[in-house]
Scaffold this active site. Structure first.
Site, PDB file in Angstrom:
ATOM      1  N   LEU A   1      -8.408 -11.056  13.876  1.00 16.99           N
ATOM      2  CA  LEU A   1      -9.800 -11.462  14.099  1.00 16.99           C
ATOM      3  C   LEU A   1     -10.185 -12.671  13.259  1.00 16.99           C
ATOM      4  O   LEU A   1     -10.984 -13.507  13.687  1.00 16.99           O
ATOM      5  CB  LEU A   1     -10.727 -10.285  13.774  1.00 16.99           C
ATOM      6  CG  LEU A   1     -10.496  -9.064  14.662  1.00 16.99           C
ATOM      7  CD1 LEU A   1     -11.205  -7.839  14.097  1.00 16.99           C
ATOM      8  CD2 LEU A   1     -10.970  -9.339  16.097  1.00 16.99           C
TER       9      LEU A   1
ATOM     10  N   PHE B   1     -10.579   0.765  -2.614  1.00 18.26           N
ATOM     11  CA  PHE B   1      -9.172   1.175  -2.535  1.00 18.26           C
ATOM     12  C   PHE B   1      -9.030   2.679  -2.425  1.00 18.26           C
ATOM     13  O   PHE B   1      -8.048   3.255  -2.892  1.00 18.26           O
ATOM     14  CB  PHE B   1      -8.387   0.629  -3.736  1.00 18.26           C
ATOM     15  CG  PHE B   1      -8.614  -0.833  -3.977  1.00 18.26           C
ATOM     16  CD1 PHE B   1      -8.189  -1.772  -3.048  1.00 18.26           C
ATOM     17  CD2 PHE B   1      -9.293  -1.266  -5.089  1.00 18.26           C
ATOM     18  CE1 PHE B   1      -8.424  -3.121  -3.249  1.00 18.26           C
ATOM     19  CE2 PHE B   1      -9.538  -2.616  -5.299  1.00 18.26           C
ATOM     20  CZ  PHE B   1      -9.102  -3.540  -4.371  1.00 18.26           C
TER      21      PHE B   1
ATOM     22  N   THR C   1     -13.351  -6.929   1.920  1.00 11.48           N
ATOM     23  CA  THR C   1     -12.349  -7.096   2.968  1.00 11.48           C
ATOM     24  C   THR C   1     -12.659  -8.226   3.930  1.00 11.48           C
ATOM     25  O   THR C   1     -11.764  -8.785   4.548  1.00 11.48           O
ATOM     26  CB  THR C   1     -12.269  -5.799   3.784  1.00 11.48           C
ATOM     27  OG1 THR C   1     -13.617  -5.376   4.048  1.00 11.48           O
ATOM     28  CG2 THR C   1     -11.559  -4.718   3.019  1.00 11.48           C
TER      29      THR C   1
ATOM     30  N   GLU D   1      -4.357  -2.191   4.885  1.00 13.19           N
ATOM     31  CA  GLU D   1      -3.385  -1.523   4.018  1.00 13.19           C
ATOM     32  C   GLU D   1      -1.945  -1.912   4.325  1.00 13.19           C
ATOM     33  O   GLU D   1      -1.022  -1.498   3.635  1.00 13.19           O
ATOM     34  CB  GLU D   1      -3.545  -0.001   4.148  1.00 13.19           C
ATOM     35  CG  GLU D   1      -4.871   0.485   3.604  1.00 13.19           C
ATOM     36  CD  GLU D   1      -5.288   1.829   4.172  1.00 13.19           C
ATOM     37  OE1 GLU D   1      -5.525   2.744   3.383  1.00 13.19           O
ATOM     38  OE2 GLU D   1      -5.387   1.964   5.407  1.00 13.19           O
TER      39      GLU D   1
END
Lengths: 749, 328
Positions: free
Chosen positions: A623, A249, A476, A698
């Protein structure tokens, strides 16, 4: 193996070939599960502090307990006399604070100058963690405190860098002559990144003087340079490994104090040293998001079209730090308004370093802009969605640049339909017992960024592909999407693609930051695969345009061969190099979306509970529907934290971080997270990346807190301008509303 | 963490025999271990009492319950007798901590939780509770979670337990075994101490004395509620809480046993507040009078001023809820 081929692309023009639409494996966009998932669930995915070489010693950082001054002495003798203590380390190479993201140089160094309470000033190393910790916690330290410590924002030295100001037209005149306007100031408190995995480094040196650091970092290509610079050695002498990272983060963008301390101690002791920060160290010794104060001046004509947009902000950081929370990131392009003023002021304080925390700029910036837009809608007498739609500019309002793909209006409309926006009532009109119910909306926008990235792809003799890059997966889904891109390009099912990440011996990826990882490193993998495909064509003697690769076979015309046959005993390897180019100046590119929130506000206590949320997003090519959705949900939940709970408190007297643990720094817990619906609108952005994706990591946090703030207003008529909206603040507003007779007590029979 | 000796006690006598000023008993360890890691607490010796036979919930002769000191918070909250007859206690327990913590935390340990004051937790800060005489940094600092009732110039900390607040409203007694092996019981209200100028003394336990049980009196006909106001929906300590055991007979309040959490150094109870309510017909005006008395000496410290109106509103809402049928 034949020589590695390099395929380069600099993004100076749009790539309209849409290569990922020409292939036929069918992996792209699918909700492919993470290949690293089973290892994580089973606990076999090892994080930095978990792999300890034989003979590893344990280091614990010593914290400064003054806000500013000099360390006069560390009582090393007493500490080293304690059981199990191997040594005390400090010195001019220690880091004051982590490097800022992408710094490519060491941050301010030197452990004897204290610039904030909690700064690491030394390292105690022991045979066991407990030995080291006891010595570190009881270490005798004397100081020469400075008498000019600056912990109060109001009296701190202020800077207004010219490059961060904008004055276009005449905002004052526009405000004075406007049909409608608001002039309101929003404030937000500091946040902490609080990643699940605390910062940790294991350093070991070999006989040739090469340092191997197993760390928890986001951008290894930069971290390697920063660590080498901090230690005064050549970059080539540093290898960093970070195959798994338990969240970053932003707090792991730059090399941090524990890495340098571990490296110095390991060299001196000639044995590996691990330094894992405690939760308290992470809160006070890594980075925080700055508190902000944001004056919003918005004005419109009679039809609710913006004529002026002002965004004056104040943030803070340590003296000498280049980073300052860029609150106006989206303000520059999101809405119209020919008269514009963007002001930016930085207060220099002796507090924990401020740096990039998820969506630096937008996360707190859009809390202010999107709540101010809600206030403006009310004075204009317009629905907040209608106001936003009327103010979507035709071109960038400051320099006239055309936009890239932008489905903001569509996201707002689709969201309104899905969420039941038409059922929204006036403040105070929807009640369930003590609970007042309201709905709020906000736009989402996050500037699209890309970064240089390289990746190597090898088609191996067994007909599988290997992807290698120092790119990271910080939770992620990098492993998943790079698997998909390589599998798609080379006609391989996901289980025949191996992705290896997080090792600086591999080609440098983009790193994880700024939501650029997928578009940048994904592009590098795509480019490498294109080159591999061309080699396959050469070997088969066919034209690239005729080649189809699917399920491990290469086909062209009447020729069909398995990849094992094509590769034979000569693997095909290629490296893809992606570079951002001038398209970033030719188009304003951003990901967009719309947030909707329904909250319940308890009129008795001021407690706010979020009941449901919806995010509709457009971020170029999606994706992986599953990991993209997870990113958005995670961001939206952090928006709950920003809006309602997260508040890193500095003591007013010495600036120390008061709430240094997860019991008192309140991240949202499961019960705070309501059902969250995510929808994606399809679009392909040719100007940003050859895989047509845009940043998504984000986007979810950008504006979600504002939707909650606006829902609180719609529920009870209390406009929160000081986030987070903790019960004390909401209750104060409710009491004012009750006393003014605008809110009934709810007790009437 | 400072090195310490570890002893596993096989009997309560062995435990108290091993006790002393620098010794701590450890059961679930959910608070003590955290504090030891931070060196806020640095005992020389831990006496593990987990093997002691203190895990039963038994009915007492007068129809109450005797809850062994080692009964976990999870087990106590789930006990059918507790759920039926002492609902306020079950609810208070379930509003605290997390499932994982409640599985470890014990009844005796919960009573002895230390405050969550951030200045107590940071050994770089003066704290009269941690180092008597060193001063209180919470006064004049960030004191949003601190006391509004019964605080002193030495300490404004709060007691963090939810369970103890419910037990206080229920009139629970603490059973304590002394070093001579005899057991005494003490009203929970007398067990806890206000900070005064000795905030390091938090309760009436003597050195080496061991809590062996909590005794709940026979259940009373009542409606019960535990209302906890907090910053997030779960895993947060109470900003304020109200434990209420209320009965209404023939339109008049017959019982109003009330205790309050998050507001003082101990679970707070004020019999004068209850006296105002009992015998009267429920009404908002009556509840306000009760709140006036409760808050008569309330004092904010700056960041916690909001607790004063918040406690009033929470008390009134709780009373409304529990007397709603009668008021109709």
């Amino acid at each position: 193996m034949s020589e590695t081929i390099i395929r380069k692309m600099q993004m100076d023009e749009p790539d309209e070939r849409r290569v990922l639409d020409l292939t036929s494996q069918g992996l792209i966009g699918r909700p492919v599960t993470r290949p690293d998932g089973p290892a994580k669930v089973a606990g076999t995915a090892s994080y930095a502090g978990e792999i300890l070489p034989e003979g590893t010693a344990f280091g614990v950082l010593v914290r400064a307990t003054i806000a500013k001054g000099k360390v006069a002495s560390l009582d090393e003798a007493s500490a080293t006399a304690m059981p199990g203590v191997l040594g005390v380390f400090t010195g001019e190479r220690f880091l004051r604070n982590p490097a800022q993201g992408g710094a490519d140089a060491a941050p301010v160094q030197g452990a004897s100058e204290v610039a904030y309470f909690g700064q690491p000033i030394g390292l105690v190393v022991g045979e066991t963690y407990e030995d080291a910790r006891h010595a570190a916690y009881t270490m005798g330290v004397t100081y020469e405190p400075a008498d000019d410590a600056s912990v109060d924002l109001d009296t701190a030295k202020s800077e207004r860098p010219d490059a961060k100001q904008l004055d276009q037209g005449d905002l004052d005149a526009a405000m004075a002559g406007a049909a409608h306007g608001v002039d309101v100031t929003y404030t937000t408190t500091p946040d902490s990144s609080a990643p699940m995995e605390p910062h940790a480094s294991v350093a070991s040196w070999d006989e040739e003087g090469v340092l191997t650091l197993r760390g928890s970092y986001q951008m290894l290509r930069h971290n390697r340079i920063e660590l080498a610079d901090a230690l005064g050695i050549e970059t080539e002498k540093v290898r960093i490994l970070a195959p798994f990272v338990g969240g970053g983060f932003g707090s792991k963008l730059g090399i941090a104090p524990e890495a340098v301390a571990a490296s110095i101690a390991a060299k001196a002791l000639k044995r590996p040293v691990v330094v894992a920060m405690t939760r308290q160290h992470v809160f006070e010794g890594t980075i925080r998001r700055s508190e902000t104060s944001q004056r919003m001046r918005l004005c419109t004509d009679a039809d609710g079209r913006l004529t002026g947009f002002g965004h004056d902000s104040k943030v803070s950081n340590l003296p000498g730090e280049s980073f300052s929370e860029p609150l106006a990131m989206t303000t520059h392009f999101l809405y119209r308004g020919e008269n514009r003023r963007i002001g930016h002021e930085i207060r220099r304080v002796n507090r924990t370093c401020a740096g990039s925390v998820r969506a630096p700029g937008e996360a707190p910036g859009m809390l202010a802009t999107e709540c101010a837009m809600d206030e403006l809608a009310e004075v204009c007498g317009l629905d907040p969605i209608e106001l936003r739609k009327r103010n979507i500019p035709d071109q960038q309002p400051e320099n006239g640049t055309p936009y890239g793909t932008r489905l903001l209006a569509e996201c707002l409309e689709e969201g309104a339909h899905r969420f039941g926006w038409a059922d929204r009532k006036a403040p105070g009109e929807r009640r369930e017992g003590e609970w007042l119910i309201g709905m709020g909306v906000a736009s989402a926008a996050r500037t699209n960024m890309t970064a240089p990235a390289s990746a190597r792809v090898t088609l191996r003799a067994d007909g599988t592909a290997l992807v290698e890059t120092d790119m990271t997966d910080i939770g992620t889904g990098t492993y998943a999407i790079l698997t998909q891109i390589a599998g798609e390009m080379l006609g391989l099912p996901a289980d025949r693609v191996e992705v290896t990440l997080g090792d600086t011996d591999f080609p440098p990826g983009s790193g994880s930051g700024g939501s650029w990882g997928a578009s940048s490193t994904g592009a590098a993998v795509m480019l490498a695969c294109e080159a591999v495909r061309e080699q396959v064509c050469l070997r088969m003697g066919v034209e690239p345009s005729a080649l189809t690769m699917r399920d491990g076979e290469a086909m062209a015309g009447n020729t069909r061969r398995t990849l094992e046959e094509v590769v034979g005993d000569e693997p095909v390897a290629a490296t893809g190099d992606f570079e951002p180019g001038s398209t970033t100046e030719q188009r304003v590119m951003a990901s967009y979306g719309a947030h909707f929130a329904e909250v319940a506000v308890n009129q008795t206590t001021g407690e706010v509970r979020v009941r449901r949320m919806l995010g509709v997003f457009s971020a170029g090519r999606i994706l992986n529907e599953r990991t993209a959705r997870s990113q958005c949900i995670g961001g939206m939940i952090w928006g709950i934290g920003e809006a309602l709970t997260e508040d890193l408190v500095h003591d007013p007297r010495d600036g120390h971080v008061v709430n240094r643990d997860l019991a008192e720094y309140h991240v949202p817990v499961n019960l705070d997270a309501p059902p969250i619906e995510i929808a994606f609108l399809e679009e392909l952005e040719d100007w940003g990346s050859p895989i047509q994706s845009k940043g998504i990591g984000e986007l979810g946090i950008c504006g979600s807190g504002a939707a909650i703030g606006n829902a609180i207003y719609n529920a009870c008529g209390v406009r929160i301008r000081d986030f987070p909206a903790t019960p004390d603040k909401v209750l104060a507003g409710i009491i004012s509303e009750e006393e003014a007779g605008r809110l009934s007590s709810g007790q009437e029979k | 963490m400072k090195s310490f000796d570890y002893l596993r006690a096989g009997s309560t006598g062995e435990a108290t025999g091993a006790g002393g000023a620098a010794t701590r008993f450890i059961a679930g360890g959910t608070n003590l271990l955290d504090l030891m890691k931070l060196e806020v607490m640095t005992p020389d010796k831990l006496v593990d009492i987990n093997r002691l036979d203190l895990k039963a919930i038994e009915e007492t002769e007068d129809g109450g319950l005797r809850v062994g000191a080692l009964v976990t918070n999870s087990d106590l909250a789930a006990d059918p007798r507790v759920r039926r007859d002492y609902a306020v206690l079950s609810r208070a327990l379930l509003s605290g901590a997390t499932g994982q913590l409640r599985n470890m935390a014990t009844t005796g340990g919960n009573l002895l939780q230390r405050t969550r004051c951030s200045y107590f937790y940071d050994t770089a800060m003066p704290c009269n509770k941690r180092e008597p005489g060193s001063g209180c940094q919470a006064i004049g600092g960030y004191n949003r979670i601190h006391a509004i009732l019964g605080a002193s110039d030495s300490c404004i900390a709060t007691h963090p337990s939810d369970m103890a607040v419910a037990m206080r409203a229920l009139g629970a007694r603490v059973e304590i075994e002394g070093t001579d092996g005899t057991r005494r019981t003490q009203d929970l209200g007398d067990f806890y101490r206000l900070p005064s100028d000795t905030p390091q003394v938090e309760n009436a336990l003597g050195e080496a004395e061991l809590i062996t049980a909590v005794i709940l009196p026979a259940p009373v006909t009542s409606r019960q509620a535990y209302r906890k106001v907090r910053d997030r929906a779960s895993y947060a300590f109470a900003l304020v809480s109200v434990a209420a055991v209320v009965a209404v007979e023939e339109g008049k309040i017959a019982r109003a046993d009330l205790a309050f959490g998050g507001v003082a150094h101990a679970p707070w109870r004020n019999e004068a507040v209850e006296a105002i309510l009992v015998g009267e017909a429920p009404s908002d005006a009556l509840f306000d009078r009760a709140a006036d008395t409760l808050l008569e000496k309330a004092k904010g410290q700056g960041s916690n001023d909001f607790k004063i109106p918040l406690l009033r509103r929470t008390l009134k809402a709780t009373l409304r809820e529990l007397t709603a049928e009668a008021a109709r």
